[in-house]
Design an enzyme around this catalytic site. Structure first.
Site, PDB file in Angstrom:
ATOM      1  CB  SER A  71      -4.087   2.255   7.623  1.00  0.00           C
ATOM      2  OG  SER A  71      -4.611   0.871   7.080  1.00  0.00           O
ATOM      3  CB  THR A  74       9.903  -3.305   3.004  1.00  0.00           C
ATOM      4  OG1 THR A  74       9.085  -3.367   4.097  1.00  0.00           O
ATOM      5  CG2 THR A  74       9.584  -4.353   2.013  1.00  0.00           C
ATOM      6  NE  ARG A 117      -3.037   0.096   3.020  1.00  0.00           N
ATOM      7  CZ  ARG A 117      -4.429   0.919   3.297  1.00  0.00           C
ATOM      8  NH1 ARG A 117      -5.409   0.264   2.851  1.00  0.00           N
ATOM      9  NH2 ARG A 117      -4.407   1.656   3.814  1.00  0.00           N
ATOM     10  NE  ARG A 151      -1.220  15.355  -8.599  1.00  0.00           N
ATOM     11  CZ  ARG A 151      -2.153  14.684  -9.395  1.00  0.00           C
ATOM     12  NH1 ARG A 151      -1.920  14.081 -10.686  1.00  0.00           N
ATOM     13  NH2 ARG A 151      -3.508  14.634  -9.068  1.00  0.00           N
ATOM     14  CG  ASP A 171      -1.365  14.976  -3.310  1.00  0.00           C
ATOM     15  OD1 ASP A 171      -0.556  14.416  -4.089  1.00  0.00           O
ATOM     16  OD2 ASP A 171      -2.278  14.389  -3.015  1.00  0.00           O
ATOM     17  CG  HIS A 174       1.188  15.352 -13.773  1.00  0.00           C
ATOM     18  ND1 HIS A 174       0.183  14.678 -12.860  1.00  0.00           N
ATOM     19  CD2 HIS A 174       0.728  14.819 -14.934  1.00  0.00           C
ATOM     20  CE1 HIS A 174      -0.714  14.002 -13.388  1.00  0.00           C
ATOM     21  NE2 HIS A 174      -0.269  14.002 -14.678  1.00  0.00           N
ATOM     22  CD  GLU A 190       0.012   1.015   4.509  1.00  0.00           C
ATOM     23  OE1 GLU A 190      -1.383   1.015   4.457  1.00  0.00           O
ATOM     24  OE2 GLU A 190       0.737   0.474   5.260  1.00  0.00           O
ATOM     25  CB  SER A 246       9.863   1.224   3.991  1.00  0.00           C
ATOM     26  OG  SER A 246       9.646   0.007   4.876  1.00  0.00           O
ATOM     27  N   GLY A 247       7.134   2.122   6.232  1.00  0.00           N
ATOM     28  CA  GLY A 247       6.903   2.438   7.511  1.00  0.00           C
ATOM     29  C   GLY A 247       7.605   1.696   8.598  1.00  0.00           C
ATOM     30  CB  SER A 248       8.889  -1.741   8.507  1.00  0.00           C
ATOM     31  OG  SER A 248       9.030  -2.035   7.285  1.00  0.00           O
ATOM     32  N   GLY A 249      10.765   0.520   7.673  1.00  0.00           N
ATOM     33  CA  GLY A 249      12.118   0.623   7.303  1.00  0.00           C
ATOM     34  C   GLY A 249      12.850  -0.627   7.287  1.00  0.00           C
TER      35      GLY A 249
HETATM   36  O1  LIG Z   1       0.979  -2.956   2.331  1.00  0.00           O
HETATM   37  C1  LIG Z   1       1.112  -2.915   3.368  1.00  0.00           C
HETATM   38  C2  LIG Z   1       0.431  -3.400   4.555  1.00  0.00           C
HETATM   39  O2  LIG Z   1      -0.905  -3.690   4.420  1.00  0.00           O
HETATM   40  C3  LIG Z   1       0.642  -2.653   5.787  1.00  0.00           C
HETATM   41  O3  LIG Z   1      -0.253  -1.573   6.171  1.00  0.00           O
HETATM   42  C4  LIG Z   1       2.507  -2.200   3.542  1.00  0.00           C
HETATM   43  O4  LIG Z   1       2.493  -1.043   2.802  1.00  0.00           O
HETATM   44  C5  LIG Z   1       3.645  -3.106   3.119  1.00  0.00           C
HETATM   45  O5  LIG Z   1       3.736  -4.283   3.769  1.00  0.00           O
HETATM   46  C6  LIG Z   1       4.993  -2.276   2.895  1.00  0.00           C
HETATM   47  O6  LIG Z   1       5.353  -2.211   4.433  1.00  0.00           O
HETATM   48  P1  LIG Z   1       6.413  -1.174   4.797  1.00  0.00           P
HETATM   49  O7  LIG Z   1       7.682  -1.054   3.992  1.00  0.00           O
HETATM   50  O8  LIG Z   1       6.616  -1.415   6.348  1.00  0.00           O
HETATM   51  O9  LIG Z   1       5.590  -0.025   4.471  1.00  0.00           O
END
Ligand SMILES: O=C([C@H](O)CO)[C@H](O)[C@H](O)COP(=O)(O)O
Length: 196
Positions: free
Chosen positions: A160, A103, A58, A69, A171, A72, A163, A98-101
């Site tokens: 979420s 991946t 996500r 963008r 934006d 664009h 993301e 990357s939320g977790s950092g």
């Molecule tokens: O799709 C995702 C998952 O649904 C968690 O909400 C994450 O974006 C995906 O797993 C990638 O993870 P991160 O690199 O930690 O953002």
């Protein structure tokens, strides 16, 4: 027994309440971010020969929207993993989210970028993560990480909030670049896909 109409009303009201809470979480997050390093991102975007964006799942959908963008704006932008994305080189920028950092494909891409002399800018929720450690510039997004299941930072499932922040910040960053370049919206629109 509850009528279908009553049940629809209840579900609708609950969904509205969830949406309001999600918007509130995003507002609180917007206040909590330290924007100091976002100026670095703007400077690095402006001096990069090419900009490579990377994120998975996500977060990847959000970053693909950001890539559109930047396209664009007339920048040379690629999303890592697409068949037509070329090799990253010295003078290029890798912008990773990357939320977790942690991946693995993203950490490996950052290692490769550093190896060839490209700059790496990372957005994560975790300052101690491998990706944050590799980055020349780390932009901390203090949202819930995808395995924070205790609900302390967000009522939402998994990553979420992070993301959503990637899309919204993307934006906001685009809006700042657009303002700096001063290109009319009509000019940007000429670059939008005409084979949709
Ligand atoms: O799709 C995702 C998952 O649904 C968690 O909400 C994450 O974006 C995906 O797993 C990638 O993870 P991160 O690199 O930690 O953002």
């Amino acid at each position: 027994m509850e009528s279908t109409n009553q049940s629809n009303r209840n579900n609708g009201a609950a969904i509205k309440a969830h949406l309001v809470k999600i918007i509130q979480e995003n507002s609180l997050l917007a206040e909590a971010i330290d924007y100091h390093y976002f100026g670095e991102l703007i400077r690095n975007i402006n001096k990069a020969s090419a900009i490579f964006l990377i994120a998975s799942g996500r977060s990847g959908f959000a970053m693909r929207s950001v890539a559109m963008r930047l396209m664009h704006l007339g920048l040379r932008v690629y999303f890592v993993g697409e068949t037509t994305t070329p090799a990253i080189q010295k003078g290029d920028l890798l912008w990773a989210a990357s939320g977790s950092g942690t991946t693995s494909t993203i950490v490996k891409a950052a290692q490769k970028a550093k190896q060839v002399g490209a700059r790496v800018i990372a957005m994560t929720t975790n300052v101690s993560s491998s990706l944050a450690g590799l980055a020349d510039v780390h932009m901390l997004i203090p949202a819930a990480e995808k395995k924070d299941h205790n609900g302390a930072k967000s009522i939402q499932y998994a990553g979420s909030l992070f993301e959503q922040a990637v899309l919204l910040l993307g934006d906001a960053i685009f809006t700042e670049l657009w303002k700096l370049y001063g290109t009319p919206a009509e000019e940007l629109w000429k670059r939008h896909a005409n084979m949709e």
